[in-house]
Design an enzyme around this catalytic site. Structure first.
Site, PDB file in Angstrom:
ATOM      1  N   CYS A   1      17.739 -91.140  61.434  1.00 45.77           N
ATOM      2  CA  CYS A   1      17.238 -91.149  60.055  1.00 45.77           C
ATOM      3  C   CYS A   1      18.364 -91.611  59.125  1.00 45.77           C
ATOM      4  O   CYS A   1      19.531 -91.528  59.481  1.00 45.77           O
ATOM      5  CB  CYS A   1      16.760 -89.761  59.656  1.00 45.77           C
ATOM      6  SG  CYS A   1      18.059 -88.516  59.790  1.00 45.77           S
TER       7      CYS A   1
ATOM      8  N   HIS B   1      29.247 -86.008  62.210  1.00 46.83           N
ATOM      9  CA  HIS B   1      28.468 -87.194  61.875  1.00 46.83           C
ATOM     10  C   HIS B   1      29.212 -88.049  60.856  1.00 46.83           C
ATOM     11  O   HIS B   1      28.950 -87.988  59.670  1.00 46.83           O
ATOM     12  CB  HIS B   1      27.099 -86.720  61.343  1.00 46.83           C
ATOM     13  CG  HIS B   1      26.256 -87.789  60.730  1.00 46.83           C
ATOM     14  ND1 HIS B   1      26.128 -89.053  61.272  1.00 46.83           N
ATOM     15  CD2 HIS B   1      25.475 -87.782  59.618  1.00 46.83           C
ATOM     16  CE1 HIS B   1      25.322 -89.762  60.500  1.00 46.83           C
ATOM     17  NE2 HIS B   1      24.923 -89.016  59.488  1.00 46.83           N
TER      18      HIS B   1
ATOM     19  N   CYS C   1      23.016 -94.221  57.236  1.00 49.13           N
ATOM     20  CA  CYS C   1      23.354 -93.632  58.535  1.00 49.13           C
ATOM     21  C   CYS C   1      22.812 -94.435  59.703  1.00 49.13           C
ATOM     22  O   CYS C   1      23.137 -94.157  60.850  1.00 49.13           O
ATOM     23  CB  CYS C   1      22.859 -92.191  58.600  1.00 49.13           C
ATOM     24  SG  CYS C   1      23.631 -91.192  57.316  1.00 49.13           S
TER      25      CYS C   1
END
Lengths: 298, 442
Positions: free
Chosen positions: B428, B393, B100
């Site tokens: 993160c 996301h 990510c």
């Protein structure tokens, strides 16, 4: 070598040992054979055992390990297993091999072992002792390379319901309350997990192969090999462990397949390096403890 | 703990600035973009950026992008997207993958090339499709097919095929489970959330703020020059402008259910699987000035960190809690020195665990080796234009979304208040990693 030492020409075939154990069991039942009450003082040795690289690779793949040239500690156990089994399958062995329960292991892994090393494997049994559910025995295996021990293991087995005269019957310890800690991993084991491990370990004990074959031996479903559980947890530890280490595992409730096993591994440092790992595995839903143990730098 | 290198000398290294950004609206998986591939969406994001800044047929210094869920055929995903875009076909490109953190890391790698004078301009981006996910054959079938390929004789071929088992024919779809632990990212975060005793209410409040802030930003036209409609979607498909604490509170926990009544993580306070792409145009000050392009913010510095989560020494998504203090120390800054804080909302619990860690004297002393707690962040500075809980996301696209959003926020503030503000980004990533960065208004 003393008179009780037997040098076997090659690794015994596990399937033949299981068949001969079944025949011994049948003959004992029919009264044609009487089991002695003491352990045979025999040591069985096989020399110049070669490990196949392809075999190690299949083992490493199945256990989610890295393909390395050094042998996983439990792989050494499975390579040496037929020699140990040949002790348990002797007709003068006091306990029946079939239906024996694996209670635990203690192993000293004395150095990294390269797959190409010819190994000498020696096995013997001792410590015949009373257990609240039957009689237990220790099976010792020493693996040597170039005349020096590189791996020493003790597996403890229980013959359930077998009480030998002269051995004290132990009282059952109170059942400990197990409160699962926070897991660090979960393993999803399919119904084929037993067959797959049998394929890489050679341990085709019917209790691991299918629900049907397990039911014949009185289990409701097939169960995972204890050494699969040990190897899976050690895969995650051996990558951080010292080259020379010892480990132990004690098995509790069997893992009926399929299963989701929750695991917690906790590391301890010693002088800024890996010192030890404690581990415990339990049923994610049942909250029953399946195994517990430690690995420690030597 | 490894020592942090000293602050880079300001002289000798030129600035890299954010010119602007463009992204597709983010769609919930199996929704508006179900039929669009990663390459399609990345091309759309690039073309929108090209249109916005008049870059058609321009040779850009370099384009870097990536995807987390990636087909093996997409080995040159970014270059292929460039070839399909309006950019000059002489524009080089490379792929990058850091879970990510992919999007943020492409910005940092390219900014460093600009700072060193290797290139004048660059486009950083990322894309992900949870709908058009790669599906692989099982390990069993793959082994047989490869052996078949190596077999020379008919007998060898027959032996290879004989190894095939019926279960080998089932395909394998990518999961979100960590390879070494078998726990999904949500299950990992549920353990960390419980360890930090983060309440359900606090998580739902953070999710609500994310939706309200994102909706308000859309309302005031903030995204008009950051988002280009795609396949009928004009806003992020996951945005629920009318959600409430009651609605969020009614959802059942989906992660950490083995914790029983301590389970707090729901579909409302966790990010959904999402499809979408983002791109950010960056360049040297000369590049921007010579073309009369805006300079929104300067890319100051970044820090990556990783934690040992495999045996539970630290939570999977806690690496930013270590990266941020290292970056702050290098620049001798505190949270007070920042006007905007962008913390990627993988889960509401992730953000709240990071905040709790920085407020915890024990954590900051024992884990970070600091003298005291890092401090509390004014909540009004956090994710002021919404974040991943509301927007969604698409893994590798999130970094580009945040960099463009923060650069524009800093620029707006610089214009309205006449001062150069500062912003912090924290993302993160799987594998126990985190990447954080500092931006400063130009």
């Amino acid at each position: 070598m003393s008179t009780d030492d037997v040098l076997l020409e090659e690794l015994p075939s596990l399937s033949r040992l299981y068949v001969s154990a079944a025949s011994t069991a049948a003959r004992t039942k029919l009264g044609a054979l009487e089991r002695p009450l003491v352990l045979p003082p025999a040591r069985h040795t096989v020399e110049d055992v070669r490990v196949s690289l392809e075999h190690v690779t299949r083992f490493q793949h199945l256990l989610h390990g890295t393909v390395r040239d050094s042998l996983p500690s439990v792989f050494v156990h499975s390579a040496a297993f037929p020699v140990g089994m040949s002790i348990l399958a002797r007709t003068d062995f006091p306990l029946p091999l079939l239906g024996m329960v694996h209670l635990g292991n203690r192993v000293r892994h004395l150095r990294s072992i390269h797959f190409s090393e010819p190994l000498a494997i020696t096995a013997w049994a001792d410590n015949l002792a009373g257990h609240y559910a039957g009689t237990q025995v220790d099976l010792h295996v020493t693996v040597s390379s170039a005349g020096k021990p590189v791996w020493e293991g003790v597996s403890t087995y229980l013959a359930k319901g077998v009480f030998l005269p002269g051995l004290d019957k132990q009282t059952r310890p109170p059942r400990e309350d197990f409160v699962p800690p926070r897991p660090t991993a979960t393993w999803r084991l399919g119904p084929e997990a037993g067959r797959e491990y049998a394929g890489v370990s050679g341990d085709f004990n019917p209790i691991h192969l299918s629900s049907l074959s397990a039911r014949v031996l009185g289990l409701k479903r097939s169960i995972a090999h204890g050494m699969y559980l040990a190897s899976r947890v050690l895969t995650s530890i051996e990558s951080v462990a010292a080259e020379k280490f010892e480990w132990d595992i004690r098995f509790a409730a069997p893992v009926f397949l399929p299963a989701t096993v929750a695991v917690r591994i906790e590391d301890e440092e010693a002088g800024g390096r890996w010192g030890a790992s404690c581990f415990v595995g339990w049923g994610e839903r049942s909250h029953r403890k399946h195994f517990q143990g430690t690995a420690r730098a030597l | 703990m490894a020592s942090t290198p000293a602050s880079p000398a300001a002289e000798g290294i030129r600035k890299a600035v954010v010119v602007g950004g463009n992204r597709t609206p983010f769609a919930r998986a199996n929704g508006a973009y179900a039929q669009a591939s990663n390459q399609d969406m990345l091309t759309a994001a690039l073309d929108g950026l090209v249109a916005r800044f008049g870059l058609a047929d321009e040779r850009i210094g370099e384009v870097a992008a990536g995807a987390v869920l990636k087909h093996s055929r997409d080995f040159n995903l970014t270059r292929e997207a460039v070839l399909g875009s309006a950019l000059a076909p002489t524009t080089p490109a490379y792929d990058l993958q850091q879970a990510c953190a992919t999007g943020l890391e492409t910005v940092m790698g390219l900014a460093n090339k600009i700072k060193l004078g290797q290139i004048e301009s660059a486009i950083a981006g990322g894309v992900d499709s949870a709908s058009d996910a790669p599906i692989a054959v099982s390990e069993g079938l793959r082994a047989v097919l490869l052996e078949l390929n190596r077999a020379k004789t008919l007998k060898q071929k027959a032996a290879a095929v004989a190894k095939l088992r019926p279960k080998d024919l089932a395909p394998v779809a990518p999961g979100t489970a960590e390879p070494r632990t078998g726990l999904s990212m949500g299950e990992h975060q549920a353990l960390t959330t419980a360890a930090w005793e983060i309440s359900r209410a606090a998580q739902d409040e953070l999710a609500l703020a994310s939706h309200r802030n994102l909706a308000a930003a859309y309302e005031r036209g903030f995204f008009d020059d950051l988002v280009t409609p795609y396949r009928g979607l004009t806003r992020d498909g996951n945005l629920r402008a009318d959600t409430s604490l009651e609605k969020l509170g009614a959802l059942q926990p989906v992660f950490g259910r083995s914790l029983g009544d301590k389970a707090t993580m729901t579909a409302g306070n966790s990010t959904p699987l999402t499809d979408g792409a983002s791109a950010v145009l960056i360049g040297s000050e000369d590049f921007a000035r010579s073309r009369d392009l805006p300079m929104l913010a300067s890319i100051v510095d970044a820090e990556a960190a990783a934690v040992d989560f495999v045996h539970g020494k630290e939570g999977l998504l806690m690496a930013p809690a270590y990266a941020v203090p290292r970056l702050l120390a290098r620049h001798q800054l505190t949270f007070e020195d920042f006007d905007f804080i962008e913390i990627h909302e993988a889960f509401a619990g992730t953000v709240l665990c990071h905040l709790s860690a920085w407020e915890s004297e024990e954590f900051c002393r024992n884990k970070l080796g600091l003298d005291a707690a890092l401090g509390k962040i004014d909540p009004s500075k956090i994710n002021v234009a919404g974040s991943s809980l509301a927007a969604g996301h698409p893994f590798a696209a999130t970094g580009g979304r945040i960099v463009a959003t923060l650069a524009k926020l800093l620029h707006e503030q610089a214009v309205s208040e006449g001062r150069r503000g500062r912003g912090l980004i924290s993302v993160c990533a799987a594998g126990g990693m985190g990447v954080v960065a500092i931006l400063e208004a130009c």
